[in-house]
Design an enzyme around this catalytic site. Sequence first.
Site, mmCIF file in Angstrom:
data_model
loop_
_atom_site.group_PDB
_atom_site.id
_atom_site.type_symbol
_atom_site.label_atom_id
_atom_site.label_comp_id
_atom_site.label_asym_id
_atom_site.label_seq_id
_atom_site.Cartn_x
_atom_site.Cartn_y
_atom_site.Cartn_z
ATOM 1 N N HIS A 300 0.823 -1.212 0.000
ATOM 2 C CA HIS A 300 0.000 0.000 0.000
ATOM 3 C C HIS A 300 0.854 1.258 0.000
ATOM 4 O O HIS A 300 1.912 1.323 0.622
ATOM 5 C CB HIS A 300 -1.017 -0.004 1.149
ATOM 6 C CG HIS A 300 -0.451 0.075 2.529
ATOM 7 N ND1 HIS A 300 -0.137 1.274 3.140
ATOM 8 C CD2 HIS A 300 -0.177 -0.887 3.449
ATOM 9 C CE1 HIS A 300 0.300 1.039 4.360
ATOM 10 N NE2 HIS A 300 0.307 -0.266 4.582
ATOM 11 N N ASP A 312 6.367 1.144 6.354
ATOM 12 C CA ASP A 312 4.938 0.831 6.307
ATOM 13 C C ASP A 312 4.243 1.849 5.426
ATOM 14 O O ASP A 312 3.773 2.867 5.907
ATOM 15 C CB ASP A 312 4.357 0.847 7.726
ATOM 16 C CG ASP A 312 2.889 0.440 7.780
ATOM 17 O OD1 ASP A 312 2.421 -0.205 6.832
ATOM 18 O OD2 ASP A 312 2.234 0.788 8.765
ATOM 19 N N GLU A 346 -5.190 1.843 2.982
ATOM 20 C CA GLU A 346 -5.056 0.630 3.808
ATOM 21 C C GLU A 346 -5.119 0.941 5.297
ATOM 22 O O GLU A 346 -5.730 0.189 6.070
ATOM 23 C CB GLU A 346 -3.736 -0.067 3.479
ATOM 24 C CG GLU A 346 -3.564 -1.423 4.176
ATOM 25 C CD GLU A 346 -3.009 -1.337 5.607
ATOM 26 O OE1 GLU A 346 -3.200 -2.301 6.383
ATOM 27 O OE2 GLU A 346 -2.400 -0.291 5.944
ATOM 28 N N GLU A 347 -4.485 2.019 5.712
ATOM 29 C CA GLU A 347 -4.334 2.274 7.143
ATOM 30 C C GLU A 347 -5.673 2.477 7.860
ATOM 31 O O GLU A 347 -5.787 2.222 9.054
ATOM 32 C CB GLU A 347 -3.426 3.489 7.374
ATOM 33 C CG GLU A 347 -1.986 3.296 6.933
ATOM 34 C CD GLU A 347 -1.231 2.248 7.737
ATOM 35 O OE1 GLU A 347 -1.820 1.632 8.647
ATOM 36 O OE2 GLU A 347 -0.050 2.037 7.453
ATOM 37 N N HIS A 446 4.172 3.018 12.729
ATOM 38 C CA HIS A 446 3.247 4.130 13.001
ATOM 39 C C HIS A 446 3.866 5.211 13.898
ATOM 40 O O HIS A 446 3.176 5.808 14.723
ATOM 41 C CB HIS A 446 1.947 3.612 13.633
ATOM 42 C CG HIS A 446 1.140 2.749 12.738
ATOM 43 N ND1 HIS A 446 -0.092 2.230 13.117
ATOM 44 C CD2 HIS A 446 1.363 2.279 11.477
ATOM 45 C CE1 HIS A 446 -0.586 1.503 12.120
ATOM 46 N NE2 HIS A 446 0.289 1.507 11.120
#
Length: 487
Positions: A300, A312, A346-347, A446
């Site tokens: 993503h 990420d 996505e998140e 994150h």
Amino acid sequence: MHGSMFLRFVFIISAMVLQIASSNVIVEKIEEKVENECNLSEDLINEIRGYKNVVLKITDHILNGKFKGEVHKSLQTFTDKFGSRMAGSDSLEKSIDYMEALLKNEGLENVHTEEAKVPHWIRGFEAASLVLPRKAKIEILGLGTSVGTPRGGIIGEVVAVRTFDELRKLPDSEVKGKIVVFAPTWQGYGATASYRGSGATEASKKGAIAALIRSATPFSIGSPHTGSQTYAQGVRKIPAACITVEDAEMILRMYNEGETVQIRLEMDDYNLEPVTSRNTVSELQGTKSPNKSVVILSGHLDSWDVGVGAMDDGGGAFISWKAVKFLKEMGLRPKRTIRSVLWTGEEYGYYGAKEYQRTHKENEAEEFNFFIESDTGTFDPVGLDFTGNKEAECIFREVLNLMAPLNATQFETPADGGPDISVWLNRGFPGASLLNKNDKYFWFHHTEGDRMLVEDPDSLDRCVALFASTAYIIADLSVDIPKEIKN
């Protein structure tokens, strides 16, 4: 060496030899069991094993040839240029424009984007501080979709708990009008992150005015970790933020020691109407039936608004499209199409993947053959984990055995590192996700620490070689990977 010591030494060595022999027997029995459970034809087994030299070629070109280091260099340019790419932000949409142009320039085929609605949450000013029993700053990160506090913030007495059960056992009168602090013990990402996802809802049910949740990480140096959260239907929406492991533990200790703990919290966060984003698609079209039995490679493109989303999931996205590019430049065009999809949204909950599934649903059984994703870091690869029926597993194991040149033959099931492709895998499509040495992944996940320094050029090369090799073989086989689709 004394005689008794010598005998003891001989005994220890003998025991070690027996243990190693026993371990080898166990491994052989496991392999024999797997082999006995598989009924692949000798022709198919020989066909798969015939791709050994192709894997060697791909591996050598990427690890030692002109492609060496290219993934890291391109990802570095991308993250430096756009930084974080939160769903709903201009930076994400500009990065998608950039990727679409870049993929066309790189000569990939059928490059286009497909629209998907995504949430649009704005992080405003955020601050928290301990008021009692002493004054101290508390580092926070609001959780995605959280509402803000009233203007000027709130001050509330604290109720601190480790678990949901502890909170539920408290009388509502002890929680009403207070700030609930959750300090769950790390029990793996899924279990610990459940407090992030549902903490505000559970606290609101008891009448709390806000929820502060321990960051979902096994290791902390005073960094809060953000993420998404969801309000249950019918509950009053209260502010929700993550705090550091250190602060969560400190507040819990103070509370358990009978101290009156007060916190001041101010969050100027708010939600806007959903906006249109896009999944980014590129292909290496197959020599036969290019629109049927497609193999998907994916990661993503969106990230949180802290760090730059290198880990990420910039790495996962870039090894996916680079695998397609490298195969094309090596002249390796399989029978079926290999399609790279860089998901959006996505998140917040797989918004891009869900919309892609909806718009492709009519002919999905015919269109899709196999799904691959990376979303748990792109550190040294050790193999792939897998979801699918037994026949599909048998074929996949044979393919995975060819990844010995990358030391990446480890097999696990079910697939655990592919949240976007779970939209298909949960319904019977076969697929796999990257297994890598990601023991420190949740240290940076994150947070502001998700930057290029966590990415290693050689590891990225090995990851893309694994993706390219696996996708090519599956896309070129004489048979489709079996599936059992549930609607």
